[in-house]
Design an enzyme around this catalytic site. Structure first.
Site, PDB file in Angstrom:
ATOM      1  CG  ASP A 268       4.017   7.391  -1.605  1.00  0.00           C
ATOM      2  OD1 ASP A 268       3.950   8.265  -0.716  1.00  0.00           O
ATOM      3  OD2 ASP A 268       4.636   6.313  -1.459  1.00  0.00           O
TER       4      ASP A 268
ATOM      5  CG  ASN B 157      -1.773   8.603   5.178  1.00  0.00           C
ATOM      6  OD1 ASN B 157      -2.296   8.710   4.075  1.00  0.00           O
ATOM      7  ND2 ASN B 157      -0.564   8.062   5.319  1.00  0.00           N
TER       8      ASN B 157
HETATM    9  C1  IPE Z   1      -0.304   5.700   0.690  1.00  0.00           C
HETATM   10  O1  IPE Z   1       0.896   6.390   0.866  1.00  0.00           O
HETATM   11  C2  IPE Z   1      -1.454   6.567   1.070  1.00  0.00           C
HETATM   12  C3  IPE Z   1      -1.690   7.737   0.217  1.00  0.00           C
HETATM   13  C4  IPE Z   1      -1.057   8.017  -0.884  1.00  0.00           C
HETATM   14  C5  IPE Z   1      -2.750   8.599   0.642  1.00  0.00           C
HETATM   15  P1  IPE Z   1       1.750   6.254   2.195  1.00  0.00           P
HETATM   16  O2  IPE Z   1       2.946   7.098   2.023  1.00  0.00           O
HETATM   17  O3  IPE Z   1       0.918   6.510   3.380  1.00  0.00           O
HETATM   18  O4  IPE Z   1       2.124   4.703   2.183  1.00  0.00           O
HETATM   19  P2  IPE Z   1       3.287   3.904   2.905  1.00  0.00           P
HETATM   20  O5  IPE Z   1       3.286   4.320   4.342  1.00  0.00           O
HETATM   21  O6  IPE Z   1       4.562   4.238   2.228  1.00  0.00           O
HETATM   22  O7  IPE Z   1       2.911   2.474   2.705  1.00  0.00           O
HETATM   23  C1  IPE Z   2       1.685  11.114  -0.269  1.00  0.00           C
HETATM   24  O1  IPE Z   2       2.946  11.611  -0.034  1.00  0.00           O
HETATM   25  C2  IPE Z   2       0.607  11.960   0.352  1.00  0.00           C
HETATM   26  C3  IPE Z   2      -0.072  11.345   1.501  1.00  0.00           C
HETATM   27  C4  IPE Z   2       0.148  10.153   1.982  1.00  0.00           C
HETATM   28  C5  IPE Z   2      -1.096  12.153   2.147  1.00  0.00           C
HETATM   29  P1  IPE Z   2       3.746  11.248   1.272  1.00  0.00           P
HETATM   30  O2  IPE Z   2       3.474  12.281   2.302  1.00  0.00           O
HETATM   31  O3  IPE Z   2       3.499   9.857   1.681  1.00  0.00           O
HETATM   32  O4  IPE Z   2       5.242  11.399   0.747  1.00  0.00           O
HETATM   33  P2  IPE Z   2       6.498  10.519   1.148  1.00  0.00           P
HETATM   34  O5  IPE Z   2       6.134   9.087   0.919  1.00  0.00           O
HETATM   35  O6  IPE Z   2       6.774  10.811   2.588  1.00  0.00           O
HETATM   36  O7  IPE Z   2       7.577  10.988   0.250  1.00  0.00           O
HETATM   37 MG    MG Z   3       4.406   8.109   1.269  1.00  0.00          MG
END
Ligand code: IPE
Ligand code: IPE
Ligand code: MG
Length: 247
Positions: free
Chosen positions: A21, A69
């Site tokens: 993340d 997502n």
């Molecule tokens: C969790 O991250 C999913 C992945 C890393 C693929 P998110 O960024 O989607 O999670 P939330 O929305 O903060 O819970």
């Molecule tokens: C994790 O990074 C990757 C995926 C969920 C695909 P994020 O895209 O969630 O990054 P933040 O949480 O917005 O920083």
């Molecule tokens: Mg995220």
């Protein structure tokens, strides 16, 4: 002594699961677009896969795209899907060179056909590798997986292949996408969120959690070693007393 040298081989987790993340926040911090954060995140994937295989980790499960997502803006979803195909394609020689078998969990059928094809092709071409399994969680969520298992169990019960009395934890696990894979001993989440975000809900019942404020594109091999050392310093009691464990 380096961090890596401090790791005790006998107490190495067999299976590490990671919630990668913080790509978006990394991009913002550097004045870039979100998709650029995802590209940077792929560099971290390369480093962490390599370091894990080098250490002797047997299973590495990476949360790459959750069921939730799909709710992101279309441009970001498209960029991520493109990035997956491109990366899977590019990484084939490295996977084979390092003895890494690619696997996937999640609702793979919900992905674009091109992704499904590339994924199947790369999984087939790495099938005989046995140093480490790299498991990508794609269009994955723990609740989806549990419901999927329940549907398969009901179908098998209707065919009289199993009966209600047969259903125990062991049997249930064989209906999950992770059938045959030991539960992760260690779950790492980057970028500081104190939640599970629908990841491996069944499998992490007794997993040790390690959450670091580092954003995924900033996470490196040393951070992985630190997480493993932290894990090795813990006493895993599984409901028992400390005295029972030490005996
Ligand atoms: C969790 O991250 C999913 C992945 C890393 C693929 P998110 O960024 O989607 O999670 P939330 O929305 O903060 O819970
Ligand atoms: C994790 O990074 C990757 C995926 C969920 C695909 P994020 O895209 O969630 O990054 P933040 O949480 O917005 O920083
Ligand atoms: Mg995220």
């Amino acid at each position: 002594m380096s961090l890596k040298e401090k790791i005790v081989d006998e107490r190495l987790p067999q299976h590490i699961a990671i919630i990668m993340d913080g790509n978006g926040r990394w991009a913002k911090k550097h004045g870039k677009e979100r998709y650029e954060g995802h590209y940077e995140g792929v560099e971290t994937v390369r480093k962490i896969v390599e370091a894990s295989a080098e250490l002797g980790i047997k299973f590495l499960t990476l949360y790459a795209f959750s069921t939730e997502n799909w709710r992101r803006p279309k441009e970001e979803v498209d960029a991520l899907m493109h990035l997956f195909v491109e990366t899977i394609q590019q990484e084939l020689p490295t996977l084979n060179k390092n003895g890494i078998r690619l696997r996937a969990i999640g609702d793979i059928a919900s992905m674009p056909q091109q992704n499904i094809d590339k994924l199947n092709e790369t999984m087939a071409k790495t099938e005989n590798n046995s140093k480490m399994d790299l498991i990508l969680a794609l269009s994955y969520s723990g609740r989806w997986e549990i419901l999927d298992a329940v549907k398969k169990i009901v179908a098998d019960q209707k065919k009289n292949l199993i009966s209600a009395e047969d259903i125990d934890e062991k049997l249930f696990s064989t209906y999950l996408n992770t059938a045959g894979i030991p539960d992760p001993e260690l779950l790492i989440r980057t970028s500081g969120e104190l939640r599970i975000s629908n990841y491996l809900l069944w499998q992490i019942a007794y997993t040790e959690l390690y959450i670091t404020p580092k954003l995924w594109p900033e996470f490196d091999k040393e951070d992985l070693y630190e997480a493993i050392l932290d894990f090795q310093s813990r006493e895993r009691r599984f409901g028992m007393t400390s005295d029972q464990i030490k005996r």
